[in-house]
Design a protein around this motif. Sequence first.
Motif, mmCIF file in Angstrom:
data_model
loop_
_atom_site.group_PDB
_atom_site.id
_atom_site.type_symbol
_atom_site.label_atom_id
_atom_site.label_comp_id
_atom_site.label_asym_id
_atom_site.label_seq_id
_atom_site.Cartn_x
_atom_site.Cartn_y
_atom_site.Cartn_z
ATOM 1 N N THR A 128 -15.844 22.491 -25.962
ATOM 2 C CA THR A 128 -16.658 22.550 -24.741
ATOM 3 C C THR A 128 -16.255 21.453 -23.756
ATOM 4 N N GLN A 169 -21.612 34.270 -23.211
ATOM 5 C CA GLN A 169 -22.406 33.781 -24.336
ATOM 6 C C GLN A 169 -23.826 34.330 -24.284
ATOM 7 N N LEU A 195 -14.904 29.571 -31.457
ATOM 8 C CA LEU A 195 -14.596 28.461 -30.544
ATOM 9 C C LEU A 195 -13.324 28.736 -29.750
ATOM 10 N N CYS A 239 -22.452 26.206 -28.031
ATOM 11 C CA CYS A 239 -21.499 26.102 -26.919
ATOM 12 C C CYS A 239 -22.197 26.283 -25.576
ATOM 13 N N THR A 243 -16.620 21.598 -32.006
ATOM 14 C CA THR A 243 -17.423 22.241 -30.961
ATOM 15 C C THR A 243 -17.486 21.367 -29.713
ATOM 16 N N ASP A 285 -22.084 22.850 -23.111
ATOM 17 C CA ASP A 285 -21.310 22.798 -21.861
ATOM 18 C C ASP A 285 -22.237 22.611 -20.654
#
Length: 531
Positions: free
Chosen positions: A166, A185, A15, A323, A162, A327
Amino acid sequence: MISNSLSNVVIYLTLAFFLIIGIVLVKGGKMSKDQFLTARSSQSWKALGINFYVAGIGSWILFTLPTTAAYYGIYGLIAYVIACVVPLIVLIFIGPAIRKKCPNGVTITEFIKERYGRLCHAFVGIMVVFYMSITYISELTALGSTMTATYGLNSIIPICMTALVTTVYTAYGGLPTSMLTDKIQGWAIILLIVIVSASIFNYVNIDSNTIESSGLLQPTRIAIESFYVLTVAITGANLFHQGYWQRVYSSKSNKDLIIGLLVASVLILITFSILGFSGIIAIWGNLCCSNEAEYNNVFFSLTLPQKGWINVIVLILVVSLVCSCTDTLQIGLTATIVNDVFDNKIHVNYARLCVVILTIPIVFLASKNADIMRLFLIADLYSTIVAVVVMIAFIDRFKKYKTITQSKDSKQELSLKKDKSDSKEDIGIVIDSKNENINKTYAINGEERKFYINGYDCVIGMVVGIISIAIFGWIFHKDFYEGLALLLLPSGMSVEGESLGAFLAAPLGTLFGIFVSAGIRTLVNGSLRKD
């Protein structure tokens, strides 16, 4: 299996890495609202390919794909993978059309506003927020389930951390930050999937006797039904995934958009097939599944018995997936609220505040640990209703006015042409005989049609679509209250014919309601004109 302390270290280091990347590499403080929400016309096909891929995945792929394969066999898996690719193929055709019809848009709902007006726009906006919120809840729920069932951790803290990370980098940098972190990612996810899959297939010893007795290579009625149910469900839902539409508008050109979508389709086809097949491998290797809980965690039944390093990689994979999905959902929800609720009239800092406020109730609901597959199906079911409205919006025949194309040459003289359907009618075409080079064309309203579809018809149709689900459930179960219960799909896809009927009733009921409303209005207006 790895210890709780090591699990926590892996989670928070992952993270922290994404937080640093999301803040340091993007100048979020100097963005306009349009840059924050769309990153308009800035992305090549290389960036779009991985971004569309990441927008369509999340930690749910570690649950639903293997579970579907373990339950319904190879045919169920094929249906699911195809259903996940079809929305991208659909976007190849309608994405450029939306960019042309609504060039300054941010989301699909703005096209609805332009076509049907504010009422239908607001109604569709509510449905979109509902769908994306359910998806957001599902993603955080999947994270919590993984932390609790697989690693023995308290799920609340990882969910909150988390969501916090984000939220911070998305509120700071908007869509550009989301797309930047998605690139990193995305490639990390592909690499991790390859490593984990290779480890799984190397680890499992398949019992040849189990292959035949499992029946997973044979078609079942539910598996065959799922070809329709899942394709309609996921395609309808992804039409209203605003993360997709933001990426449509972020493409430099239609060519970049189309190539990017094709790249994403190939990536999804390959990785989803591999992950899904792990569910079948688990059954054939006698590692699963004696109860419902094992079916829901079939992927992890293949990784937990292995050495610690592979579980560290799986944990990084889970956090990366969560993530990348959250987002995208956060900035997509923000764009919907800014454009649909506030009609794009608020400052960019209030858009950032929306990201923060939206996260709080979603984190609370995610902590309740609901059935992930069922949550997705509920969201998908109601998306099919709105999908009908969007499809009709593309058909010019149902517009109130016939379209006339107005062209202007270099001497500013006008040449009017009707569309092809009315080309035989004389509408007074004026052409400069000395210079017929046309510099600019644009559409204007022509003659009013007797039969057309407006925003009120669409709202009535959507209401009828919802009622149709309950009516089908009443007929199917021969019980009024069970019919009402079907609005929330209590049995998921486990009852033969039930989910198929619901996913047929929703769009067909909507279509019926729209045309009945338009027909009645046409008859009433015709009678009033005669009087």
